[in-house]
Design an enzyme around this catalytic site. Structure first.
Site, PDB file in Angstrom:
ATOM      1  CG  ASP A 150      84.867 -74.572 -99.512  1.00  0.00           C
ATOM      2  OD1 ASP A 150      85.628 -74.637-100.504  1.00  0.00           O
ATOM      3  OD2 ASP A 150      83.648 -74.729 -99.584  1.00  0.00           O
ATOM      4  CG  ASP A 197      86.485 -75.199-104.295  1.00  0.00           C
ATOM      5  OD1 ASP A 197      86.733 -74.778-103.155  1.00  0.00           O
ATOM      6  OD2 ASP A 197      85.474 -75.856-104.555  1.00  0.00           O
TER       7      ASP A 197
END
Length: 406
Positions: A95, A284
């Site tokens: 992430d 992201d």
């Protein structure tokens, strides 16, 4: 630290049995970079989680940083690591939108209908290198899920290298299905407890530790999510694969340096129609969809879908765009950034199976622009944290490789 960030996927597939040891490939060379492969795990999007997340994003003021992850949507990118002196296997989500490594304790309490131990667990007492820091680890997500536990330090291995004394969270209670490897800025770390009190100082997260312990030459990494149909991809810490992109890498400055990986999104073009954005957008890998200013999201939905895209409302007042699953996916969307980087994304990246004959539209409304995996699969992205910049180029899907250190 605010309480909402981008979207991560829940994974219910057991990749490792508890206690299994991952054979580790030893590396005698020092190329200045570390490669970490990941598996792509797909599942239908959790529509309820997405709708809740949209509702929370619309409550935020524009340009709000979003330092934490929502975890119940679509595909995820999971990598194999080990933690502890006895190399306990874990599978964690990569992430770029969060910054902390946390794993699930072997005695953790999983929330109902959550398989939090299915992707490996960690037993601190069995690791001779575990050091408890005596502070609470707490992280919350936009869909209302959360994880709590304790902070500690231990040995972490992946990609043929080992780092020592790495700070991480040992989670003992969670409604998340597996651990997370957050690789964003250290200023984005979850350093407050469950009551919002600052419980611990900012620390060296995994990318910083890799640099300080000499495993990589630069505080950077490049991301290759591969094609939508691919089963694997790769992140390279401290390096770039020059075979994986077309044209030149264009440098775009980070607009929220030290906090989150936002860059300036200038325009979006579909079928000759230009939409002026001129705002920050977060890149992201923990997010499945794209989230844009509500007015722009609405305009694109109308122009692209006509009667095939509709805004549907839920009992709690939240809403989301849905598309007819049989709608045409011909064409593309072009994103242009402040310094001239341009990424073309096929329209097929904007239809997502939500189960029960429903398909979710890949651009949803938000007061914070987020470019998730359905954008990132079309881009080769180099994140240079120390320089507060990101480099972008159109991706090239290939098995060829030409890696060099940054």
């Amino acid at each position: 630290m605010v309480s909402f960030k981008s979207v991560l996927a829940t994974v219910a597939l057991a990749l490792f049995a508890q206690g299994t040891i991952i054979p580790e490939e030893k590396r005698d060379d020092s190329p200045g970079f570390v490669t970490l492969d990941f598996d792509v795990i797909t599942k239908p999007i959790d529509v309820n989680a997405t709708a809740k997340f949209i509702s929370e994003l619309l409550k935020l003021e524009k340009r709000s940083p979003i330092p934490l992850s929502l975890i119940n949507e679509g595909s995820s990118y999971a990598s194999k690591i080990t933690v502890g002196s006895n190399k306990q296997p874990q599978t964690v989500i990569i992430d770029t939108g969060s910054s902390d490594l946390w794993v699930v304790d072997s005695n953790a309490q999983c929330a109902p209908r959550v398989s939090c131990k299915s992707s490996g667990t960690f037993s601190p007492s069995s690791s001779s290198t575990w050091q408890s820091l005596g502070a609470q680890f707490a992280i919350g997500y936009g869909d209302g899920s959360s994880s709590t536990g304790t902070w500690g330090k231990d040995t972490v291995s992946f990609g043929g290298v080992t780092i020592t004394g790495q700070q991480l969270g040992d989670v003992t209670q969670t409604s998340v299905n597996q651990g997370i490897l957050g690789i964003g800025y250290t200023g984005n770390e979850a350093v407050t407890d469950a009551n919002g009190n600052r419980d611990i100082s900012n620390y060296d997260n995994v990318p910083v530790t890799l640099k300080k312990q000499g495993k990589i030459n630069s505080l950077s990494y490049s991301l290759y999510l591969n094609s939508p149909s691919a089963s694997s991809g790769q992140i390279i810490f401290g390096g770039v694969d020059n075979a994986k992109y077309s044209g030149s890498l264009i440098t775009e400055p980070v607009t929220q340096p030290g906090v989150a990986l936002f860059i300036n999104l200038n325009t979006i073009n579909y079928n000759g129609q230009n939409y002026q954005v001129s705002e920050d957008a977060l890149l992201d890998s923990g997010t499945t969809l794209t989230y844009l200013d509500p007015q722009i999201a609405s305009q694109i939905a109308q122009d692209v879908g006509g009667n095939t895209i509709s805004l549907q409302y839920f009992s709690d007042g939240s809403s989301a765009y849905f598309i007819d699953c049989g709608a045409s996916t011909q064409g593309s969307v072009t994103y242009t950034f402040g310094n001239g980087a341009k990424i073309v994304v096929p329209l097929s990246e904007f239809t997502f199976n939500a189960g029960n004959g429903q398909c979710l539209w890949g651009i949803q409304p938000s007061n914070t622009n987020i470019l998730g995996d359905n954008f990132l699969r079309s881009a080769y992205v180099v994140y240079e944290l120390a320089l507060d910049q990101v480099k972008l180029a159109q991706v090239k899907y290939t098995t060829a490789s030409s890696i060099s250190a940054i």
